[in-house]
Scaffold this active site. Structure first.
Site, PDB file in Angstrom:
ATOM      1  N   ARG A   1     -33.364  -4.218 -17.307  1.00  0.00           N
ATOM      2  CA  ARG A   1     -33.770  -3.946 -18.706  1.00  0.00           C
ATOM      3  C   ARG A   1     -35.034  -4.773 -18.974  1.00  0.00           C
ATOM      4  O   ARG A   1     -34.969  -5.992 -19.018  1.00  0.00           O
ATOM      5  CB  ARG A   1     -32.695  -4.365 -19.713  1.00  0.00           C
ATOM      6  CG  ARG A   1     -31.348  -3.774 -19.577  1.00  0.00           C
ATOM      7  CD  ARG A   1     -30.937  -2.626 -20.467  1.00  0.00           C
ATOM      8  NE  ARG A   1     -31.540  -2.224 -21.658  1.00  0.00           N
ATOM      9  CZ  ARG A   1     -30.952  -2.244 -22.870  1.00  0.00           C
ATOM     10  NH1 ARG A   1     -29.754  -2.746 -23.012  1.00  0.00           N
ATOM     11  NH2 ARG A   1     -31.552  -1.741 -23.929  1.00  0.00           N
ATOM     12  N   ASN A  45     -37.533  -5.020 -31.641  1.00  0.00           N
ATOM     13  CA  ASN A  45     -36.080  -4.812 -31.770  1.00  0.00           C
ATOM     14  C   ASN A  45     -35.801  -3.320 -31.583  1.00  0.00           C
ATOM     15  O   ASN A  45     -36.711  -2.517 -31.378  1.00  0.00           O
ATOM     16  CB  ASN A  45     -35.595  -5.317 -33.143  1.00  0.00           C
ATOM     17  CG  ASN A  45     -34.084  -5.402 -33.234  1.00  0.00           C
ATOM     18  OD1 ASN A  45     -33.446  -5.963 -32.355  1.00  0.00           O
ATOM     19  ND2 ASN A  45     -33.490  -4.832 -34.258  1.00  0.00           N
ATOM     20  N   LYS A  46     -34.543  -2.962 -31.660  1.00  0.00           N
ATOM     21  CA  LYS A  46     -34.113  -1.585 -31.415  1.00  0.00           C
ATOM     22  C   LYS A  46     -34.980  -0.578 -32.174  1.00  0.00           C
ATOM     23  O   LYS A  46     -35.336  -0.789 -33.325  1.00  0.00           O
ATOM     24  CB  LYS A  46     -32.635  -1.455 -31.829  1.00  0.00           C
ATOM     25  CG  LYS A  46     -32.011  -0.095 -31.655  1.00  0.00           C
ATOM     26  CD  LYS A  46     -32.156   0.472 -30.265  1.00  0.00           C
ATOM     27  CE  LYS A  46     -31.625  -0.414 -29.169  1.00  0.00           C
ATOM     28  NZ  LYS A  46     -31.970   0.040 -27.806  1.00  0.00           N
ATOM     29  N   GLN A  98     -25.377   2.396 -31.498  1.00  0.00           N
ATOM     30  CA  GLN A  98     -24.732   1.071 -31.438  1.00  0.00           C
ATOM     31  C   GLN A  98     -24.210   0.628 -32.811  1.00  0.00           C
ATOM     32  O   GLN A  98     -23.266  -0.151 -32.889  1.00  0.00           O
ATOM     33  CB  GLN A  98     -25.724   0.006 -30.918  1.00  0.00           C
ATOM     34  CG  GLN A  98     -26.077   0.135 -29.454  1.00  0.00           C
ATOM     35  CD  GLN A  98     -27.372   0.892 -29.263  1.00  0.00           C
ATOM     36  OE1 GLN A  98     -27.654   1.839 -30.014  1.00  0.00           O
ATOM     37  NE2 GLN A  98     -28.157   0.519 -28.287  1.00  0.00           N
ATOM     38  N   ASP A 107     -35.123  -8.494 -29.784  1.00  0.00           N
ATOM     39  CA  ASP A 107     -35.054  -8.539 -28.319  1.00  0.00           C
ATOM     40  C   ASP A 107     -36.182  -9.359 -27.733  1.00  0.00           C
ATOM     41  O   ASP A 107     -36.099  -9.836 -26.591  1.00  0.00           O
ATOM     42  CB  ASP A 107     -35.073  -7.127 -27.741  1.00  0.00           C
ATOM     43  CG  ASP A 107     -33.753  -6.439 -28.046  1.00  0.00           C
ATOM     44  OD1 ASP A 107     -33.603  -5.933 -29.177  1.00  0.00           O
ATOM     45  OD2 ASP A 107     -32.859  -6.456 -27.182  1.00  0.00           O
ATOM     46  N   ALA A 137     -29.666  -8.588 -26.405  1.00  0.00           N
ATOM     47  CA  ALA A 137     -30.535  -9.509 -25.671  1.00  0.00           C
ATOM     48  C   ALA A 137     -29.824 -10.781 -25.166  1.00  0.00           C
ATOM     49  O   ALA A 137     -29.897 -11.104 -23.974  1.00  0.00           O
ATOM     50  CB  ALA A 137     -31.746  -9.865 -26.542  1.00  0.00           C
TER      51      ALA A 137
HETATM   52  O1  MRU Z   1     -30.369  -1.565 -26.381  1.00  0.00           O
HETATM   53  P1  MRU Z   1     -29.485  -2.678 -26.867  1.00  0.00           P
HETATM   54  O2  MRU Z   1     -28.181  -2.198 -27.417  1.00  0.00           O
HETATM   55  O3  MRU Z   1     -29.335  -3.774 -25.851  1.00  0.00           O
HETATM   56  O4  MRU Z   1     -30.299  -3.273 -28.085  1.00  0.00           O
HETATM   57  C1  MRU Z   1     -29.790  -4.324 -28.819  1.00  0.00           C
HETATM   58  C2  MRU Z   1     -30.641  -4.678 -29.963  1.00  0.00           C
HETATM   59  O5  MRU Z   1     -31.699  -4.142 -30.188  1.00  0.00           O
HETATM   60  C3  MRU Z   1     -30.200  -5.832 -30.768  1.00  0.00           C
HETATM   61  O6  MRU Z   1     -30.571  -5.644 -32.086  1.00  0.00           O
HETATM   62  C4  MRU Z   1     -30.836  -7.020 -30.131  1.00  0.00           C
HETATM   63  O7  MRU Z   1     -30.466  -7.260 -28.815  1.00  0.00           O
HETATM   64  C5  MRU Z   1     -31.030  -8.208 -30.844  1.00  0.00           C
HETATM   65  S1  MRU Z   1     -29.712  -9.165 -31.389  1.00  0.00           S
HETATM   66  C6  MRU Z   1     -28.615  -9.643 -30.350  1.00  0.00           C
END
Ligand code: MRU
Length: 363
Positions: free
Chosen positions: A90, A252-253, A201, A242, A55
């Protein structure tokens, strides 16, 4: 942070302010490559295809993208088109919208001839602020980890999901900032790294950056966390966010919610580390109001890895005709969150908790 002893951020300006460079995160951990982005379209694609992701980094990248767009055409119409293009790349991480609004508001007050330079300056400020914010999150998280370590009198076992480390930000990370701060302060710890399907990730990015910093860690399948918690092998969970609502619901993810449920059932504290630009002050109910990004089914149907010849390869893991659903994020209700770690300190995951730290958003 350091890569092979050399200090890096994830994004930096180059070419006298006519382009930016970023680490291509699609190739990690197998290849470390830097890519140059010089146009609006290149930046929007890099955000969409996850050359850059996380994010806070998405926000900073989009701000530079807007500045690059204004170098070509600084009219009101072009500005709005660029905002729309970047915003569509996004939809879930609110830092993207926040950064675009901040830059747009600053430049709309100016004559077109002054806009590109002002936008570039705003983007640089956003990037520098992100580093300072995440450093502060690290220091507040350090206090928490120190307390927990002193109470337990043995190495801390921390579980994290996805990549909320320095690669997801401009530097330091969110969830991993406290981990790096504690490690640097000599607190013994070990991190359980969720692989984080479908894009892995955790396996590709979190494991890599923890390894670069020398932090002890073990990669685990996403399904293992609950079992580890039941057997007392997780002292606390820290994840990023996020988008967090003003009432403390955390998006979040995908898979974060299941970890929060398991943590709740096993009395394991579940913390969320987030910079304030990740808070969406306009919404209260995360489940009803946060748009959840749907990505291509191919990310579920294929996995990428390195073959024995050292080449990156994608292989299909499902029958040829099997359909797949790929939603990128889920929402963890505030009631499952033990605390939020922000740049201004820690608070309860609630509107009252957040407003204690950010009173300027009361109303
Ligand atoms: O899809 P992504 O890799 O952009 O998702 C990232 C995440 O979900 C992280 O946990 C999130 O951005 C929060 S912390 C920087």
């Amino acid at each position: 942070m350091n890569i092979g002893g050399q200090a890096f951020r994830t994004i930096w300006p180059c070419d006298a302010g006519n382009s930016i460079q970023v680490i291509d995160q699609r190739l990690l951990p197998h290849r470390f490559e830097i890519t140059t982005l010089a146009t609006l379209d290149a930046v929007a694609s890099a955000i969409h295809d996850m050359t850059v992701r996380g994010a806070p980094l998405i926000g900073a990248t989009a701000a530079y993208g807007l500045a690059l767009a204004l170098q070509q055409d600084a009219s009101d119409r072009a500005l709005q088109q660029a905002v729309n293009t970047l915003q569509a790349a996004r939809p879930t991480a609110v830092n993207l919208r926040w950064a675009l609004q901040r830059v747009s508001q600053q430049v709309l007050a100016l004559q077109p001839a002054q806009r590109a330079a002002s936008a570039w300056q705003a983007a640089q400020q956003i990037a520098d602020e992100d580093v300072a914010i995440n450093h502060a999150i690290g220091q507040h998280g350090l206090a928490l980890l120190r307390q927990r370590w002193q109470a337990l009198q043995r190495p801390l076992q921390i579980l994290t999901h996805c990549n909320a480390g320095w690669l997801a930000t401009v530097d330091w990370g969110t969830a991993l900032a406290p981990v790096y701060a504690a490690f640097d302060a000599g607190i013994p710890l070990h991190v359980w790294v969720d692989e984080t399907r479908p894009r892995n990730q955790g396996a590709s990015l979190t494991a890599w950056e923890l390894g670069q910093h020398g932090v002890a860690h073990t990669l685990i399948a996403d399904n293992l966390g609950g079992h580890l918690m039941q057997h007392g092998q997780v002292d606390l969970v820290i994840v990023g966010s996020d988008r967090t609502t003003r009432c403390g619901d955390v998006c979040n993810k995908i898979g974060t919610y299941l970890k929060a449920l398991a943590a709740h059932d096993n009395d394991v504290p579940f913390y969320v580390a987030l910079p304030s630009p990740t808070i969406d002050w306009h919404i209260r109910d995360g489940l009803a109001e946060i748009p959840i990004e749907q990505r291509t089914a191919d990310e579920v149907l294929y996995v990428q890895g390195k073959n024995p010849q050292g080449q990156l390869q994608q292989v299909r893991i499902a029958p040829d005709n099997t359909p797949a659903l790929n939603l990128g994020f889920d929402v963890t209700p505030a009631r499952l969150v033990s605390g939020l770690i922000t740049e201004r300190g820690m608070c309860a995951a609630s509107e009252a908790g957040l407003l204690q730290l950010f009173p300027e958003h009361a109303s």
